[in-house]
Design a protein around this motif. Structure first.
Motif, PDB file in Angstrom:
ATOM      1  N   ALA A  16       7.677   5.493  -0.951  1.00  0.00           N
ATOM      2  CA  ALA A  16       8.745   4.658  -0.955  1.00  0.00           C
ATOM      3  C   ALA A  16      10.267   5.203  -1.212  1.00  0.00           C
ATOM      4  O   ALA A  16      11.145   4.997  -0.481  1.00  0.00           O
ATOM      5  CB  ALA A  16       8.724   3.197  -1.505  1.00  0.00           C
ATOM      6  N   ALA A  17      10.047   5.891  -2.440  1.00  0.00           N
ATOM      7  CA  ALA A  17      11.410   6.453  -2.736  1.00  0.00           C
ATOM      8  C   ALA A  17      11.710   7.750  -1.981  1.00  0.00           C
ATOM      9  O   ALA A  17      13.113   7.982  -1.560  1.00  0.00           O
ATOM     10  CB  ALA A  17      11.161   7.225  -4.289  1.00  0.00           C
ATOM     11  N   ALA A  18      11.016   8.272  -1.343  1.00  0.00           N
ATOM     12  CA  ALA A  18      11.096   9.467  -0.214  1.00  0.00           C
ATOM     13  C   ALA A  18      11.524   8.765   0.649  1.00  0.00           C
ATOM     14  O   ALA A  18      12.535   9.443   1.488  1.00  0.00           O
ATOM     15  CB  ALA A  18       9.667  10.262  -0.251  1.00  0.00           C
ATOM     16  N   VAL A  19      11.156   7.723   1.260  1.00  0.00           N
ATOM     17  CA  VAL A  19      11.666   7.096   2.534  1.00  0.00           C
ATOM     18  C   VAL A  19      12.898   6.662   2.382  1.00  0.00           C
ATOM     19  O   VAL A  19      14.081   6.863   3.058  1.00  0.00           O
ATOM     20  CB  VAL A  19      10.727   5.725   2.922  1.00  0.00           C
ATOM     21  CG1 VAL A  19      11.643   5.147   4.061  1.00  0.00           C
ATOM     22  CG2 VAL A  19       9.492   6.485   3.263  1.00  0.00           C
ATOM     23  N   GLU A  20      13.387   6.247   0.993  1.00  0.00           N
ATOM     24  CA  GLU A  20      14.849   5.709   0.862  1.00  0.00           C
ATOM     25  C   GLU A  20      15.529   6.858   0.696  1.00  0.00           C
ATOM     26  O   GLU A  20      16.815   6.913   1.199  1.00  0.00           O
ATOM     27  CB  GLU A  20      14.749   4.850  -0.470  1.00  0.00           C
ATOM     28  CG  GLU A  20      13.989   3.693  -0.199  1.00  0.00           C
ATOM     29  CD  GLU A  20      14.458   2.609  -1.436  1.00  0.00           C
ATOM     30  OE1 GLU A  20      14.375   3.008  -2.507  1.00  0.00           O
ATOM     31  OE2 GLU A  20      14.831   1.296  -1.312  1.00  0.00           O
ATOM     32  N   ALA A  21      15.238   7.907   0.155  1.00  0.00           N
ATOM     33  CA  ALA A  21      15.848   9.156   0.008  1.00  0.00           C
ATOM     34  C   ALA A  21      16.295   9.784   1.411  1.00  0.00           C
ATOM     35  O   ALA A  21      17.351  10.503   1.559  1.00  0.00           O
ATOM     36  CB  ALA A  21      15.093  10.341  -0.740  1.00  0.00           C
ATOM     37  N   GLU A  23      16.421   1.850   3.727  1.00  0.00           N
ATOM     38  CA  GLU A  23      16.167   0.700   2.504  1.00  0.00           C
ATOM     39  C   GLU A  23      14.525   0.210   2.897  1.00  0.00           C
ATOM     40  O   GLU A  23      14.076   0.218   4.016  1.00  0.00           O
ATOM     41  CB  GLU A  23      16.918  -0.499   2.968  1.00  0.00           C
ATOM     42  CG  GLU A  23      16.807  -1.360   1.921  1.00  0.00           C
ATOM     43  CD  GLU A  23      17.490  -2.820   2.133  1.00  0.00           C
ATOM     44  OE1 GLU A  23      17.158  -3.676   1.367  1.00  0.00           O
ATOM     45  OE2 GLU A  23      18.255  -2.850   2.632  1.00  0.00           O
ATOM     46  N   VAL A  24      13.757   0.324   1.940  1.00  0.00           N
ATOM     47  CA  VAL A  24      12.414  -0.220   1.885  1.00  0.00           C
ATOM     48  C   VAL A  24      12.102  -1.433   1.269  1.00  0.00           C
ATOM     49  O   VAL A  24      12.679  -1.753   0.080  1.00  0.00           O
ATOM     50  CB  VAL A  24      11.248   0.841   1.246  1.00  0.00           C
ATOM     51  CG1 VAL A  24      10.056   0.616   1.431  1.00  0.00           C
ATOM     52  CG2 VAL A  24      11.743   2.380   2.052  1.00  0.00           C
ATOM     53  N   GLY A  34       0.806  -1.073  -0.077  1.00  0.00           N
ATOM     54  CA  GLY A  34       0.035   0.008   0.070  1.00  0.00           C
ATOM     55  C   GLY A  34       0.766   1.420  -0.030  1.00  0.00           C
ATOM     56  O   GLY A  34       0.390   2.411  -0.351  1.00  0.00           O
ATOM     57  N   LEU A  35       2.077   1.228   0.359  1.00  0.00           N
ATOM     58  CA  LEU A  35       3.089   2.230   0.029  1.00  0.00           C
ATOM     59  C   LEU A  35       3.431   2.525  -1.347  1.00  0.00           C
ATOM     60  O   LEU A  35       3.872   1.917  -1.946  1.00  0.00           O
ATOM     61  CB  LEU A  35       4.265   2.152   1.089  1.00  0.00           C
ATOM     62  CG  LEU A  35       5.238   3.219   1.329  1.00  0.00           C
ATOM     63  CD1 LEU A  35       4.516   4.204   2.080  1.00  0.00           C
ATOM     64  CD2 LEU A  35       6.568   2.890   1.754  1.00  0.00           C
ATOM     65  N   SER A  36       2.885   3.641  -1.717  1.00  0.00           N
ATOM     66  CA  SER A  36       3.223   4.111  -3.096  1.00  0.00           C
ATOM     67  C   SER A  36       4.686   4.210  -3.374  1.00  0.00           C
ATOM     68  O   SER A  36       5.541   4.374  -2.354  1.00  0.00           O
ATOM     69  CB  SER A  36       2.362   5.517  -3.436  1.00  0.00           C
ATOM     70  OG  SER A  36       3.310   6.576  -2.860  1.00  0.00           O
ATOM     71  N   PRO A  37       5.135   3.816  -4.777  1.00  0.00           N
ATOM     72  CA  PRO A  37       6.294   4.081  -5.118  1.00  0.00           C
ATOM     73  C   PRO A  37       7.016   5.150  -4.597  1.00  0.00           C
ATOM     74  O   PRO A  37       8.066   5.240  -4.693  1.00  0.00           O
ATOM     75  CB  PRO A  37       6.420   3.813  -6.548  1.00  0.00           C
ATOM     76  CG  PRO A  37       5.280   2.929  -6.771  1.00  0.00           C
ATOM     77  CD  PRO A  37       4.086   3.406  -5.896  1.00  0.00           C
ATOM     78  N   SER A  38       6.277   6.450  -5.141  1.00  0.00           N
ATOM     79  CA  SER A  38       6.636   7.796  -4.935  1.00  0.00           C
ATOM     80  C   SER A  38       7.313   8.004  -3.295  1.00  0.00           C
ATOM     81  O   SER A  38       8.132   8.414  -2.792  1.00  0.00           O
ATOM     82  CB  SER A  38       6.013   8.743  -5.367  1.00  0.00           C
ATOM     83  OG  SER A  38       4.560   8.629  -4.839  1.00  0.00           O
TER      84      SER A  38
END
Length: 258
Positions: free
Chosen positions: A240-245, A249-250, A234-238
């Motif tokens: 997830a990318a913000a969390v990784e930034a 790691e996600v 349910g976590l959107s790719p965008s």
């Protein structure tokens, strides 16, 4: 009923009841759950409500905390998938800390009988699930037990966690985001969670995607403190990318094919 009218009524109900949930609102207004989620998202962006597991509460109630039974039944399938994915992060014959929380408790229940680990926890439900496990060397951290979470807090717990260094901590949270970091409603719980982060070499956060973007009263860390976030699809790719930034790691666990 137009969206602004429906959103105004949802806000009224949230203030009147103290909390609204997606499924009940969908039935009440004869719309889809996704439509209700969009309404709640709009109200949240306007600062009128705060989204919580499965629904929303009026803005200003950042101290709201669901009880243990409610958290156990919320997003149960997602939490089970997250817990089983977390098994891959267990050290071999090492030491782990298990935080309080419904998803971490599911990990405890999923530990295979053949695993041999030293486990430290301050959560009574976790300890109860592992007390009879033949391969676990269980250490129960004491302190004042919060009825809401069945977890030990305050000086005894903080002192105990200050004396250990585990391989991995499996951490729970009520909310997470790159901007708000890791948050929970209670200051005493937050202090213990902060101690957990400092008591392990690796930090693995177990959190379903509904907790993303939620902010609660007590902040206990930044996403940069977390090595790995295990969540659901349910976590959107965008997002997830913000969390990784932010330095984490996600791993988004996908739903199994039927």
């Amino acid at each position: 009923m137009y969206a602004p009218e429906r959103q105004q009524e949802i806000l009224r109900l949230a203030r009147e009841r103290g909390r609204v949930d997606v499924l009940s609102l969908a039935e009440e207004f004869q719309v889809t759950a996704e439509t209700v989620r969009r309404d709640l998202k709009a109200l949240d962006r306007a600062g009128l409500v705060r989204r919580v597991h499965g629904g929303a509460i009026p803005a200003g109630r950042l101290d709201f905390e669901p009880d243990l039974a409610e958290r156990e039944s919320t997003a149960a399938d997602e939490k089970d998938r997250i817990a089983h994915a977390a098994l891959a992060e267990l050290p071999e014959d090492g030491s782990v800390i298990l935080d309080a929380g419904s998803t971490v408790a599911r990990l405890a229940a999923a530990l295979p009988l053949e695993c041999g680990l030293t486990v430290v926890t301050h959560a009574l439900p976790v300890a109860a699930r592992l007390a009879d496990h033949p391969g676990i060397d269980l250490h129960l951290v004491g302190g004042r037990v919060r009825h809401r979470t069945r977890a030990a807090v305050d000086a005894w717990a903080l002192r105990a966690y200050g004396e250990i260094r585990a391989d991995v901590v499996f951490l729970g949270t009520n909310g997470f985001s790159p901007e708000g970091g890791l948050t929970t409603p209670d200051l005493a719980e937050a202090a213990v969670k902060r101690a957990l982060v400092g008591a392990a070499r690796r930090v693995v956060l177990l959190a379903d995607s509904a907790k993303h973007g939620q902010e609660h009263f007590a902040r206990f860390g930044a996403l940069a403190d977390v090595d790995l976030l295990i969540t659901d699809s349910g976590l959107s790719p965008s997002d997830a990318a913000a969390v990784e930034a932010a330095g984490t790691e996600v791993l988004c666990v996908q739903e199994s094919a039927a």
